[in-house]
Write a protein that holds these residues in place. Structure first.
Motif, PDB file in Angstrom:
ATOM      1  N   GLY A  63       0.812  -1.219   0.000  1.00  6.97           N
ATOM      2  CA  GLY A  63       0.000   0.000   0.000  1.00  6.97           C
ATOM      3  C   GLY A  63       0.838   1.258   0.000  1.00  6.97           C
ATOM      4  N   ALA A  64       0.636   2.115  -1.000  1.00  3.23           N
ATOM      5  CA  ALA A  64       1.394   3.372  -1.102  1.00  3.23           C
ATOM      6  C   ALA A  64       0.499   4.554  -0.761  1.00  3.23           C
ATOM      7  CB  ALA A  64       1.975   3.523  -2.499  1.00  3.23           C
ATOM      8  N   GLY A  65      -0.142   4.454   0.413  1.00  3.73           N
ATOM      9  CA  GLY A  65      -0.917   5.569   0.934  1.00  3.73           C
ATOM     10  C   GLY A  65      -0.104   6.321   1.967  1.00  3.73           C
ATOM     11  N   ALA A  66      -0.783   7.059   2.834  1.00  4.84           N
ATOM     12  CA  ALA A  66      -0.094   7.891   3.826  1.00  4.84           C
ATOM     13  C   ALA A  66       0.833   7.071   4.721  1.00  4.84           C
ATOM     14  CB  ALA A  66      -1.131   8.639   4.669  1.00  4.84           C
ATOM     15  N   SER A  67       0.318   6.015   5.337  1.00  4.35           N
ATOM     16  CA  SER A  67       1.146   5.255   6.281  1.00  4.35           C
ATOM     17  C   SER A  67       2.245   4.478   5.556  1.00  4.35           C
ATOM     18  CB  SER A  67       0.283   4.319   7.138  1.00  4.35           C
ATOM     19  OG  SER A  67      -0.375   3.359   6.347  1.00  4.35           O
ATOM     20  N   GLY A  68       1.926   3.906   4.394  1.00  2.00           N
ATOM     21  CA  GLY A  68       2.912   3.113   3.667  1.00  2.00           C
ATOM     22  C   GLY A  68       4.106   3.927   3.204  1.00  2.00           C
ATOM     23  N   LEU A  69       3.854   5.114   2.659  1.00  2.00           N
ATOM     24  CA  LEU A  69       4.945   5.970   2.180  1.00  2.00           C
ATOM     25  C   LEU A  69       5.767   6.510   3.350  1.00  2.00           C
ATOM     26  CD1 LEU A  69       3.086   7.929  -0.653  1.00  2.00           C
ATOM     27  CD2 LEU A  69       4.780   6.099  -0.935  1.00  2.00           C
ATOM     28  N   MET A  70       5.068   6.859   4.434  1.00  2.00           N
ATOM     29  CA  MET A  70       5.781   7.357   5.618  1.00  2.00           C
ATOM     30  C   MET A  70       6.716   6.279   6.164  1.00  2.00           C
ATOM     31  SD  MET A  70       6.028   9.966   7.697  1.00  2.00           S
ATOM     32  CE  MET A  70       6.481  10.386   9.377  1.00  2.00           C
ATOM     33  N   LEU A  71       6.222   5.059   6.256  1.00  5.46           N
ATOM     34  CA  LEU A  71       7.064   3.971   6.776  1.00  5.46           C
ATOM     35  C   LEU A  71       8.266   3.733   5.863  1.00  5.46           C
ATOM     36  CD1 LEU A  71       6.518   0.825   8.595  1.00  5.46           C
ATOM     37  CD2 LEU A  71       7.560   0.566   6.346  1.00  5.46           C
ATOM     38  N   ALA A  72       8.019   3.719   4.558  1.00 10.97           N
ATOM     39  CA  ALA A  72       9.115   3.464   3.617  1.00 10.97           C
ATOM     40  C   ALA A  72      10.236   4.487   3.795  1.00 10.97           C
ATOM     41  CB  ALA A  72       8.579   3.508   2.184  1.00 10.97           C
ATOM     42  N   ALA A  73       9.855   5.758   3.905  1.00 10.14           N
ATOM     43  CA  ALA A  73      10.854   6.820   4.062  1.00 10.14           C
ATOM     44  C   ALA A  73      11.637   6.652   5.361  1.00 10.14           C
ATOM     45  CB  ALA A  73      10.166   8.184   4.032  1.00 10.14           C
ATOM     46  N   CYS A  74      10.913   6.369   6.454  1.00  5.77           N
ATOM     47  CA  CYS A  74      11.570   6.255   7.768  1.00  5.77           C
ATOM     48  C   CYS A  74      12.439   5.003   7.865  1.00  5.77           C
ATOM     49  CB  CYS A  74      10.524   6.242   8.883  1.00  5.77           C
ATOM     50  SG  CYS A  74       9.587   7.768   9.040  1.00  5.77           S
ATOM     51  N   ALA A  75      11.975   3.885   7.315  1.00  7.91           N
ATOM     52  CA  ALA A  75      12.756   2.635   7.380  1.00  7.91           C
ATOM     53  C   ALA A  75      14.024   2.754   6.528  1.00  7.91           C
ATOM     54  CB  ALA A  75      11.897   1.464   6.910  1.00  7.91           C
TER      55      ALA A  75
ATOM     56  N   GLU B 239      11.006  12.303   0.541  1.00  9.70           N
ATOM     57  CA  GLU B 239      11.637  11.623   1.684  1.00  9.70           C
ATOM     58  C   GLU B 239      12.025  10.188   1.301  1.00  9.70           C
ATOM     59  OE1 GLU B 239      12.140  12.598   5.343  1.00  9.70           O
ATOM     60  OE2 GLU B 239      12.455  14.314   4.026  1.00  9.70           O
ATOM     61  N   CYS B 240      11.156   9.529   0.527  1.00  8.37           N
ATOM     62  CA  CYS B 240      11.459   8.167   0.072  1.00  8.37           C
ATOM     63  C   CYS B 240      12.663   8.165  -0.872  1.00  8.37           C
ATOM     64  CB  CYS B 240      10.247   7.566  -0.655  1.00  8.37           C
ATOM     65  SG  CYS B 240       8.901   7.066   0.438  1.00  8.37           S
ATOM     66  N   ASP B 241      12.781   9.237  -1.641  1.00  6.61           N
ATOM     67  CA  ASP B 241      13.815   9.323  -2.672  1.00  6.61           C
ATOM     68  C   ASP B 241      15.199   9.659  -2.107  1.00  6.61           C
ATOM     69  OD1 ASP B 241      13.923   8.867  -5.389  1.00  6.61           O
ATOM     70  OD2 ASP B 241      14.141  11.007  -5.849  1.00  6.61           O
ATOM     71  N   LYS B 242      15.203  10.276  -0.939  1.00  4.13           N
ATOM     72  CA  LYS B 242      16.451  10.786  -0.343  1.00  4.13           C
ATOM     73  C   LYS B 242      17.544   9.727  -0.242  1.00  4.13           C
ATOM     74  CE  LYS B 242      15.462  14.688   2.720  1.00  4.13           C
ATOM     75  NZ  LYS B 242      15.139  15.070   4.097  1.00  4.13           N
ATOM     76  N   THR B 243      17.168   8.531   0.182  1.00  4.09           N
ATOM     77  CA  THR B 243      18.157   7.501   0.506  1.00  4.09           C
ATOM     78  C   THR B 243      18.477   6.590  -0.674  1.00  4.09           C
ATOM     79  OG1 THR B 243      16.359   6.087   1.229  1.00  4.09           O
ATOM     80  CG2 THR B 243      17.444   7.408   2.920  1.00  4.09           C
ATOM     81  N   LYS B 244      17.631   6.657  -1.723  1.00  2.00           N
ATOM     82  CA  LYS B 244      17.747   5.746  -2.873  1.00  2.00           C
ATOM     83  C   LYS B 244      17.559   4.286  -2.447  1.00  2.00           C
ATOM     84  CE  LYS B 244      18.699   9.309  -5.374  1.00  2.00           C
ATOM     85  NZ  LYS B 244      17.532  10.000  -5.915  1.00  2.00           N
ATOM     86  N   ARG B 245      16.908   4.090  -1.325  1.00  2.00           N
ATOM     87  CA  ARG B 245      16.676   2.714  -0.847  1.00  2.00           C
ATOM     88  C   ARG B 245      15.219   2.288  -0.980  1.00  2.00           C
ATOM     89  NH1 ARG B 245      20.698   0.436   2.246  1.00  2.00           N
ATOM     90  NH2 ARG B 245      22.450   1.791   2.765  1.00  2.00           N
ATOM     91  N   VAL B 246      14.389   3.197  -1.497  1.00  2.00           N
ATOM     92  CA  VAL B 246      12.961   2.889  -1.625  1.00  2.00           C
ATOM     93  C   VAL B 246      12.588   2.730  -3.094  1.00  2.00           C
ATOM     94  CG1 VAL B 246      10.598   3.660  -1.189  1.00  2.00           C
ATOM     95  CG2 VAL B 246      12.399   4.190   0.467  1.00  2.00           C
ATOM     96  N   GLU B 247      11.956   1.614  -3.400  1.00  2.00           N
ATOM     97  CA  GLU B 247      11.440   1.382  -4.750  1.00  2.00           C
ATOM     98  C   GLU B 247       9.918   1.311  -4.646  1.00  2.00           C
ATOM     99  OE1 GLU B 247      11.810  -2.146  -7.995  1.00  2.00           O
ATOM    100  OE2 GLU B 247      13.472  -1.951  -6.582  1.00  2.00           O
ATOM    101  N   ILE B 248       9.235   2.026  -5.515  1.00  2.00           N
ATOM    102  CA  ILE B 248       7.767   2.003  -5.502  1.00  2.00           C
ATOM    103  C   ILE B 248       7.288   1.437  -6.833  1.00  2.00           C
ATOM    104  CG2 ILE B 248       5.658   3.385  -5.327  1.00  2.00           C
ATOM    105  CD1 ILE B 248       7.322   5.472  -3.744  1.00  2.00           C
ATOM    106  N   GLN B 249       6.449   0.394  -6.755  1.00  2.00           N
ATOM    107  CA  GLN B 249       5.911  -0.203  -7.967  1.00  2.00           C
ATOM    108  C   GLN B 249       4.388  -0.197  -7.906  1.00  2.00           C
ATOM    109  OE1 GLN B 249       7.602  -3.885  -9.382  1.00  2.00           O
ATOM    110  NE2 GLN B 249       9.623  -3.443  -8.520  1.00  2.00           N
TER     111      GLN B 249
END
Length: 398
Positions: A12-24, A119-129
């Motif tokens: 899920g790429a909603g509010a909680s999903g994107l926030m978690l991805a960025a923080c993790a 925020e997700c893009d900052k680390t280059k560790r998040v991929e969204i499909q």
């Protein structure tokens, strides 16, 4: 098991999903976010009339409904509204405070979504499909196998951030509940929350005629009361006061409407009877509400005495009318349902989830965040704050 493809897979790429991805990702975790829709953050974009009521100045546990009310305390205290406001300030997003401490963007919801994606893009560790419909999530040695319509992935942790059933046109579904049940979790029965009421009796004709009119009113039942704007619609009642009360309403129940909560009508009408005995009752009430609303109330409550001057009313009759105007009882036939509901009440039983980590107590490495849990906020930015806080809490442990 083959080498892990990702440390964390978020469903899920909603509010909680994107926030978690960025923080993790900031913790060095590799994250894959799978979204079944063609775009991410659809609900963020439409929220708050496109302005996104992203949090509230006054966030506390009392603004949330859950069968386990203390569950929210830990996450809300570790990542507060002020923490999220800090990020909003870092991105120089302009916002305004509205009634009841509600905070909205000035330039549109897209700014909040773009901030999360940045925020997700900052680390280059998040991929969204996108366009990935998840078929199965299976536990295996060292983690999970996630199968979608396009591929299969291995990971150590799975985060269920699928939301609830509200607004199916934006992706609401029962999938998160199905995953929870598959892993042995109890899921509380769900129903539409923060949703307009519908009527099928004589009162529906009233709301239809008044459609588009609004006034500040108090809606109450045995559980609670809310004083906010009440909006009449073609189908029934909407506006903040209706949406708030819907969270505390069950099918078949009646509730009361105080159309003039800011006045003591009996005292006011008695005074006017002395000072303006020749005035009509509707003329007095017309000072506080739209003429069309007053005329409908007259038809409902004192139709036979519509043309009587105030001086001709007995005090007893005025008392009866005042009582009705302060506590008019209505019985909805239902609500508009998930089609327009802002949230889903019920969900994954939080007693089986750690309040500190959001991890399942039944399956190591499985996490639940956001709306899929049995946590529902009041109207006013509280559900977004729960998304941010629960995501942050889980991100520390995934």
């Amino acid at each position: 098991m083959s080498a892990t493809d990702y440390d964390v897979i978020v469903l899920g790429a909603g509010a909680s999903g994107l926030m978690l991805a960025a923080c993790a990702a900031k913790r060095g975790r590799s994250v894959l976010v799978l979204e079944k829709a063609n775009k991410v953050g659809k609900k963020i974009l439409m929220s708050g009339g496109g302005k996104c009521n992203f949090t509230n100045l006054d966030v506390e546990a009392g603004h949330y409904l859950s069968h386990n009310p203390h569950f929210v305390i830990s996450a809300l205290s570790r990542y507060s509204n002020w923490d999220f406001l800090g990020m909003v300030a870092d991105y120089k997003i302009a916002y305004e405070e509205r009634k009841h401490g509600q905070l909205f963007t000035l330039n549109g919801s897209k700014e909040i979504l773009n901030m999360l994606l940045a925020e997700c893009d900052k680390t280059k560790r998040v991929e969204i499909q996108t366009l990935h419909s998840v078929h199965s999530v299976k536990a295996q040695q060292g983690g999970f196998l996630v199968q979608t319509n396009q591929a299969q992935f291995n990971c150590e942790s799975v985060v269920v951030a699928t939301g609830g059933l509200s607004i199916p046109s934006l992706g609401g579904s029962a999938f998160g509940y199905e995953i929870a049940e598959k892993f042995g979790h109890y899921v509380y029965p769900t129903r539409a929350g923060l949703v307009p009421f519908t009527f099928s009796d004589q009162f529906k004709e009233v709301t239809t005629r008044l459609s588009g009119n609004a006034l500040d009113a108090t809606l109450s039942n045995e559980k609670t009361a809310f004083t906010e704007a009440l909006l009449f619609t073609h189908r029934g009642l909407s506006g903040p006061s209706s949406l708030q009360l819907s969270n505390y309403w069950q099918a078949g129940e009646a509730f009361q409407i105080d159309f003039f909560p800011q006045h003591d009508l009996l005292q006011l009408l008695k005074q006017k009877k002395q000072s303006h005995p020749k005035t009509l009752l509707r003329t007095i009430l017309g000072e506080f509400a739209a003429k069309s609303i007053v005329l409908e109330l007259q038809q409902l409550i004192w139709p036979a005495d519509a043309e009587l001057a105030l001086g001709q009313f007995s005090d007893q009759k005025l008392e009866h009318i005042a009582k009705q105007l302060h506590g008019f009882q209505v019985k909805p036939s239902g609500t508009e349902g998930y089609r327009t509901a802002e949230v889903t009440l019920g969900g994954v039983d939080t007693r089986e989830v750690s309040s500190k980590t959001m991890e399942s107590k039944k399956q190591k490495g499985l996490f639940f965040i956001g709306e899929v849990l049995d946590v529902t906020g009041h109207l006013g930015g509280y559900n977004f704050q729960w998304a941010w806080s629960s995501a942050y809490a889980a991100a520390e442990y995934v």
